[in-house]
Design an enzyme around this catalytic site. Structure first.
Site, PDB file in Angstrom:
ATOM      1  N   ARG A 182       0.848  -1.193   0.000  1.00 57.96           N
ATOM      2  CA  ARG A 182       0.000   0.000   0.000  1.00 57.96           C
ATOM      3  C   ARG A 182       0.882   1.240   0.000  1.00 57.96           C
ATOM      4  O   ARG A 182       2.033   1.204   0.456  1.00 57.96           O
ATOM      5  CB  ARG A 182      -0.902   0.013   1.228  1.00 57.96           C
ATOM      6  CG  ARG A 182      -1.792  -1.222   1.370  1.00 57.96           C
ATOM      7  CD  ARG A 182      -2.528  -1.198   2.695  1.00 57.96           C
ATOM      8  NE  ARG A 182      -3.402  -2.369   2.857  1.00 57.96           N
ATOM      9  CZ  ARG A 182      -3.029  -3.507   3.440  1.00 57.96           C
ATOM     10  NH1 ARG A 182      -1.785  -3.635   3.929  1.00 57.96           N
ATOM     11  NH2 ARG A 182      -3.877  -4.523   3.543  1.00 57.96           N
ATOM     12  N   LYS A 224      -1.749  -2.923   7.928  1.00 54.46           N
ATOM     13  CA  LYS A 224      -2.917  -2.519   8.707  1.00 54.46           C
ATOM     14  C   LYS A 224      -2.881  -3.197  10.068  1.00 54.46           C
ATOM     15  O   LYS A 224      -2.445  -4.343  10.191  1.00 54.46           O
ATOM     16  CB  LYS A 224      -4.207  -2.903   7.974  1.00 54.46           C
ATOM     17  CG  LYS A 224      -4.513  -2.021   6.777  1.00 54.46           C
ATOM     18  CD  LYS A 224      -5.877  -2.354   6.204  1.00 54.46           C
ATOM     19  CE  LYS A 224      -6.263  -1.379   5.102  1.00 54.46           C
ATOM     20  NZ  LYS A 224      -7.589  -1.678   4.535  1.00 54.46           N
ATOM     21  N   HIS A 277      -3.774   2.194  -5.502  1.00 54.72           N
ATOM     22  CA  HIS A 277      -4.188   0.804  -5.325  1.00 54.72           C
ATOM     23  C   HIS A 277      -4.205   0.036  -6.641  1.00 54.72           C
ATOM     24  O   HIS A 277      -4.194  -1.197  -6.632  1.00 54.72           O
ATOM     25  CB  HIS A 277      -5.562   0.764  -4.657  1.00 54.72           C
ATOM     26  CG  HIS A 277      -5.552   0.054  -3.340  1.00 54.72           C
ATOM     27  ND1 HIS A 277      -4.742   0.438  -2.288  1.00 54.72           N
ATOM     28  CD2 HIS A 277      -6.237  -1.031  -2.910  1.00 54.72           C
ATOM     29  CE1 HIS A 277      -4.948  -0.372  -1.265  1.00 54.72           C
ATOM     30  NE2 HIS A 277      -5.839  -1.277  -1.616  1.00 54.72           N
ATOM     31  N   ARG A 320      -1.271  -2.095  -6.756  1.00 57.78           N
ATOM     32  CA  ARG A 320      -1.470  -3.256  -5.871  1.00 57.78           C
ATOM     33  C   ARG A 320      -2.331  -4.300  -6.573  1.00 57.78           C
ATOM     34  O   ARG A 320      -2.028  -5.497  -6.534  1.00 57.78           O
ATOM     35  CB  ARG A 320      -2.123  -2.771  -4.574  1.00 57.78           C
ATOM     36  CG  ARG A 320      -2.280  -3.817  -3.470  1.00 57.78           C
ATOM     37  CD  ARG A 320      -2.625  -3.099  -2.180  1.00 57.78           C
ATOM     38  NE  ARG A 320      -3.189  -3.963  -1.159  1.00 57.78           N
ATOM     39  CZ  ARG A 320      -2.478  -4.691  -0.319  1.00 57.78           C
ATOM     40  NH1 ARG A 320      -1.151  -4.688  -0.399  1.00 57.78           N
ATOM     41  NH2 ARG A 320      -3.060  -5.429   0.602  1.00 57.78           N
ATOM     42  N   HIS A 345      -3.104  -9.623   3.480  1.00 55.23           N
ATOM     43  CA  HIS A 345      -4.533  -9.777   3.767  1.00 55.23           C
ATOM     44  C   HIS A 345      -4.713 -10.734   4.943  1.00 55.23           C
ATOM     45  O   HIS A 345      -4.074 -11.786   4.988  1.00 55.23           O
ATOM     46  CB  HIS A 345      -5.284 -10.341   2.560  1.00 55.23           C
ATOM     47  CG  HIS A 345      -5.522  -9.331   1.485  1.00 55.23           C
ATOM     48  ND1 HIS A 345      -5.840  -9.686   0.178  1.00 55.23           N
ATOM     49  CD2 HIS A 345      -5.513  -7.973   1.500  1.00 55.23           C
ATOM     50  CE1 HIS A 345      -5.995  -8.594  -0.544  1.00 55.23           C
ATOM     51  NE2 HIS A 345      -5.807  -7.550   0.234  1.00 55.23           N
ATOM     52  N   TYR A 385      -9.415 -11.238  -6.825  1.00 53.72           N
ATOM     53  CA  TYR A 385      -8.502 -11.272  -7.971  1.00 53.72           C
ATOM     54  C   TYR A 385      -8.695 -12.505  -8.836  1.00 53.72           C
ATOM     55  O   TYR A 385      -8.298 -12.506 -10.002  1.00 53.72           O
ATOM     56  CB  TYR A 385      -7.050 -11.182  -7.486  1.00 53.72           C
ATOM     57  CG  TYR A 385      -6.768  -9.877  -6.783  1.00 53.72           C
ATOM     58  CD1 TYR A 385      -6.701  -8.683  -7.494  1.00 53.72           C
ATOM     59  CD2 TYR A 385      -6.596  -9.829  -5.411  1.00 53.72           C
ATOM     60  CE1 TYR A 385      -6.471  -7.473  -6.854  1.00 53.72           C
ATOM     61  CE2 TYR A 385      -6.357  -8.625  -4.756  1.00 53.72           C
ATOM     62  CZ  TYR A 385      -6.299  -7.455  -5.483  1.00 53.72           C
ATOM     63  OH  TYR A 385      -6.074  -6.269  -4.844  1.00 53.72           O
TER      64      TYR A 385
END
Length: 300
Positions: free
Chosen positions: A151, A175, A246, A249, A272, A281
């Site tokens: 990110r 995150k 993004h 990404r 993730h 995806y």
């Protein structure tokens, strides 16, 4: 407009998610914004006690959000923010928290992530090559984002000590303050070495800090700065598209899956927490296969 109820409790909640939950600055700001909007709504509805909030208030608030034409993802996030706030209120202040518990999250819109095709990435790199300090820095940024799928907030927080060229990895803080190591390819490592040797020292001038990427004044490069740089690179490449960080990404994940990477590995690389976040995806790669088939098969 003056918010009558919940302001002191909100302050305590913000401290809680900052200090105890260790949420990122961006996440804290989003929570605070969402909850302030809800408290303002309660004020307008004449609600003077947090314990007076019932399901009908929650339902009416969500209806207002739909009337404002907000995206379902935004509405879902606001519901989650308020639920977390009420869970905190129930624990710390014994406030009823049932108003939002029976409220369903809106179904997420199935939007496939936008990404660049491989030939578009080649064009983006080729048209932005240069020997001046800013061009060298910009290529290093583009190479690192594409090589790692990190990110932009993770990119801007990278310090010099986080790059390990000998092992070909970079340490990033994701995150929830979750740390992970991401492999970096030879192209990106070479671009970073070029930047560190020929660009960063010139840009730093009289400033001194340890962040990897800097702006034209040698200051720590911000996420907004990266967005501006990427858009300028897109214009320079004369590509009729809109870029947002993004997208790189998404491009990283899509290209890996198209070239045989397994979903679990991509999940780990992206940072993730659940596989469901990565599975979007697979829809992109299936669409890619369908288009390839339609274009290549003589009787398609």
């Amino acid at each position: 407009m003056i918010i009558i109820i919940g302001f002191e409790e909100l302050h305590a909640f913000i401290q809680y998610i900052q200090l105890e939950k260790n949420y990122s600055v961006h996440t804290v700001q989003e929570y605070e914004k969402d909850i302030k909007q809800f408290l303002s709504f309660l004020n307008n509805e004449g609600v003077t006690d947090l314990n007076e909030v019932e399901y009908i208030h929650a339902r009416l608030y969500v209806t207002r959000l739909y009337d404002e034409k907000l995206a379902r993802t935004s509405i879902s996030r606001k519901i989650s923010s308020i639920r977390s706030y009420y869970k905190f209120l129930h624990k710390e202040y014994n406030v009823r928290d049932d108003a939002f518990q029976s409220l369903f999250h809106p179904k997420r819109e199935k939007k496939l992530p936008h990404f660049f095709y491989e030939e578009e990435m080649v064009q983006l790199f080729e048209e932005n090559k240069g020997t001046d300090s800013l061009s060298v820095r910009n290529i290093a940024i583009l190479e690192l984002l594409y090589a790692t799928g990190i990110r932009v907030s993770e990119l801007t927080s990278i310090e010099l000590r986080h790059i390990d060229s000998s092992y070909g990895v970079v340490r990033v803080m994701g995150k929830g303050r979750k740390e992970r190591y991401v492999p970096v390819g030879d192209f990106a490592l070479a671009a970073i070495d070029d930047y560190l040797l020929n660009s960063r020292p010139k840009l730093m001038k009289k400033t001194s800090h340890t962040f990897l990427f800097v702006n034209s004044r040698g200051e720590h490069l911000t996420t907004d700065g990266v967005r501006y740089i990427l858009n300028q690179m897109l214009k320079k490449a004369s590509m009729n598209s809109t870029i947002y960080p993004h997208m790189l990404r998404h491009t990283f994940a899509t290209h890996l899956l198209n070239n045989g990477a397994d979903l679990r590995s991509v999940q780990e690389l992206l940072g993730h927490s659940s596989l469901s976040s990565t599975q979007i995806y697979t829809h992109v790669t299936k669409e890619h296969l369908r288009k390839t088939y339609m274009n290549a098969h003589p009787r398609a």
